[in-house]
Design a protein around this motif. Structure first.
Motif, PDB file in Angstrom:
ATOM      1  N   ASP A   1      -9.473   4.527   9.780  1.00  0.00           N
ATOM      2  CA  ASP A   1     -10.596   4.671   8.852  1.00  0.00           C
ATOM      3  C   ASP A   1     -10.013   5.005   7.474  1.00  0.00           C
ATOM      4  N   PRO A   2     -10.102   4.097   6.507  1.00  0.00           N
ATOM      5  CA  PRO A   2      -9.529   4.347   5.178  1.00  0.00           C
ATOM      6  C   PRO A   2     -10.070   5.618   4.510  1.00  0.00           C
ATOM      7  N   HIS A   3     -11.341   5.917   4.743  1.00  0.00           N
ATOM      8  CA  HIS A   3     -11.927   7.118   4.139  1.00  0.00           C
ATOM      9  C   HIS A   3     -11.300   8.385   4.716  1.00  0.00           C
ATOM     10  N   HIS A   4     -11.089   8.384   6.017  1.00  0.00           N
ATOM     11  CA  HIS A   4     -10.460   9.536   6.649  1.00  0.00           C
ATOM     12  C   HIS A   4      -9.018   9.685   6.171  1.00  0.00           C
ATOM     13  N   ALA A   5      -8.297   8.570   6.094  1.00  0.00           N
ATOM     14  CA  ALA A   5      -6.915   8.615   5.612  1.00  0.00           C
ATOM     15  C   ALA A   5      -6.863   9.079   4.157  1.00  0.00           C
TER      16      ALA A   5
ATOM     17  N   VAL B   1       0.817  -1.215   0.000  1.00  0.00           N
ATOM     18  CA  VAL B   1       0.000   0.000   0.000  1.00  0.00           C
ATOM     19  C   VAL B   1       0.855   1.271   0.000  1.00  0.00           C
ATOM     20  N   ALA B   2       1.921   1.300   0.764  1.00  0.00           N
ATOM     21  CA  ALA B   2       2.769   2.496   0.812  1.00  0.00           C
ATOM     22  C   ALA B   2       3.354   2.797  -0.563  1.00  0.00           C
ATOM     23  N   ASP B   3       3.818   1.782  -1.254  1.00  0.00           N
ATOM     24  CA  ASP B   3       4.399   1.972  -2.581  1.00  0.00           C
ATOM     25  C   ASP B   3       3.345   2.388  -3.598  1.00  0.00           C
TER      26      ASP B   3
ATOM     27  N   LEU C   1      -7.674   7.323  -3.557  1.00  0.00           N
ATOM     28  CA  LEU C   1      -6.694   7.043  -2.503  1.00  0.00           C
ATOM     29  C   LEU C   1      -7.271   6.091  -1.451  1.00  0.00           C
ATOM     30  N   THR C   2      -8.545   6.260  -1.128  1.00  0.00           N
ATOM     31  CA  THR C   2      -9.203   5.361  -0.179  1.00  0.00           C
ATOM     32  C   THR C   2      -9.219   3.929  -0.701  1.00  0.00           C
ATOM     33  N   ARG C   3      -9.440   3.770  -1.995  1.00  0.00           N
ATOM     34  CA  ARG C   3      -9.447   2.426  -2.587  1.00  0.00           C
ATOM     35  C   ARG C   3      -8.096   1.735  -2.363  1.00  0.00           C
ATOM     36  N   ILE C   4      -7.028   2.476  -2.523  1.00  0.00           N
ATOM     37  CA  ILE C   4      -5.698   1.896  -2.301  1.00  0.00           C
ATOM     38  C   ILE C   4      -5.521   1.524  -0.829  1.00  0.00           C
TER      39      ILE C   4
ATOM     40  N   TYR D   1       1.124   6.581  -6.995  1.00  0.00           N
ATOM     41  CA  TYR D   1      -0.027   7.372  -7.437  1.00  0.00           C
ATOM     42  C   TYR D   1       0.277   8.868  -7.309  1.00  0.00           C
ATOM     43  N   LEU D   2       0.732   9.280  -6.131  1.00  0.00           N
ATOM     44  CA  LEU D   2       1.027  10.697  -5.925  1.00  0.00           C
ATOM     45  C   LEU D   2       2.184  11.173  -6.790  1.00  0.00           C
ATOM     46  N   ARG D   3       3.160  10.311  -7.019  1.00  0.00           N
ATOM     47  CA  ARG D   3       4.302  10.665  -7.866  1.00  0.00           C
ATOM     48  C   ARG D   3       3.828  10.918  -9.301  1.00  0.00           C
ATOM     49  N   GLU D   4       2.981  10.047  -9.807  1.00  0.00           N
ATOM     50  CA  GLU D   4       2.464  10.234 -11.176  1.00  0.00           C
ATOM     51  C   GLU D   4       1.610  11.497 -11.279  1.00  0.00           C
TER      52      GLU D   4
END
Length: 181
Positions: free
Chosen positions: A132-136, A69-71, A114-117, A76-79
């Protein structure tokens, strides 16, 4: 029409560009523009959707779904950062317009991606169960938009955008990932 609109926004600004000018540049009837984009803000929404789709396509080609997940979040953010860097003038005009006239911070699209990841990280036991994935996802999306808005706010570029997004992600990850044995 989309290409015509984006070109006009970059050349003349979002607010001064009219739907009539977009129709003229695209060589279509005014009604045709309104049939596809009932409001000018629709072009901003399409712009964001195309960027997210492009990043998803790139990551799909790399089979990034197999990464931790971290990678995946970092890729995603890098692209996204690389798209912004490659099209800085476009990003500056359209991000500002999205913040002023669109639903930049209310639109959940980036947060959803991002939440999906992060959800995948939960399923693979990489994320603390109390997170909470949604909050993150919302936190990362807010960090992304904050970084972009600051980055486009000055010439020359005030900081290294990919590095800034990496640092933001590192702070969030240190709070959501399980400690590695």
């Amino acid at each position: 029409m989309y290409t015509a609109a984006i070109g006009l926004f970059v050349a003349h600004g979002y607010e001064p560009t009219t739907m009539d000018q977009i129709a003229e540049r695209a060589d279509v009837a005014r009604a045709t523009v309104f049939n596809h984009f009932s409001q000018k803000v629709g072009f901003l929404e399409e712009w964001g959707a195309r960027r997210r789709a492009r990043v998803s396509e790139i990551l799909g080609q790399e089979h990034s779904e197999d990464l931790p997940v971290a990678d995946r979040l970092r890729r995603y953010l890098r692209e996204m950062a690389e798209l912004n860097i490659a099209l800085r003038a476009e990003t500056a005009v359209l991000m500002e317009a999205s913040a002023r006239f669109g639903r930049l911070l209310q639109d959940p699209s980036l947060e959803t991606e991002l939440t999906r990841i992060i959800d995948d990280g939960v399923r693979h036991d990489e994320v603390r169960p109390e997170v909470d994935p949604h909050h993150a996802g919302a936190l990362l999306a807010a960090g992304y938009f904050s970084g972009i808005i600051r980055w486009i706010g000055a010439e020359p570029e005030p900081f290294d955008l990919p590095e800034r997004l990496d640092r933001t992600l590192d702070i969030v990850l240190s709070g959501i990932l399980k400690a590695q044995p």
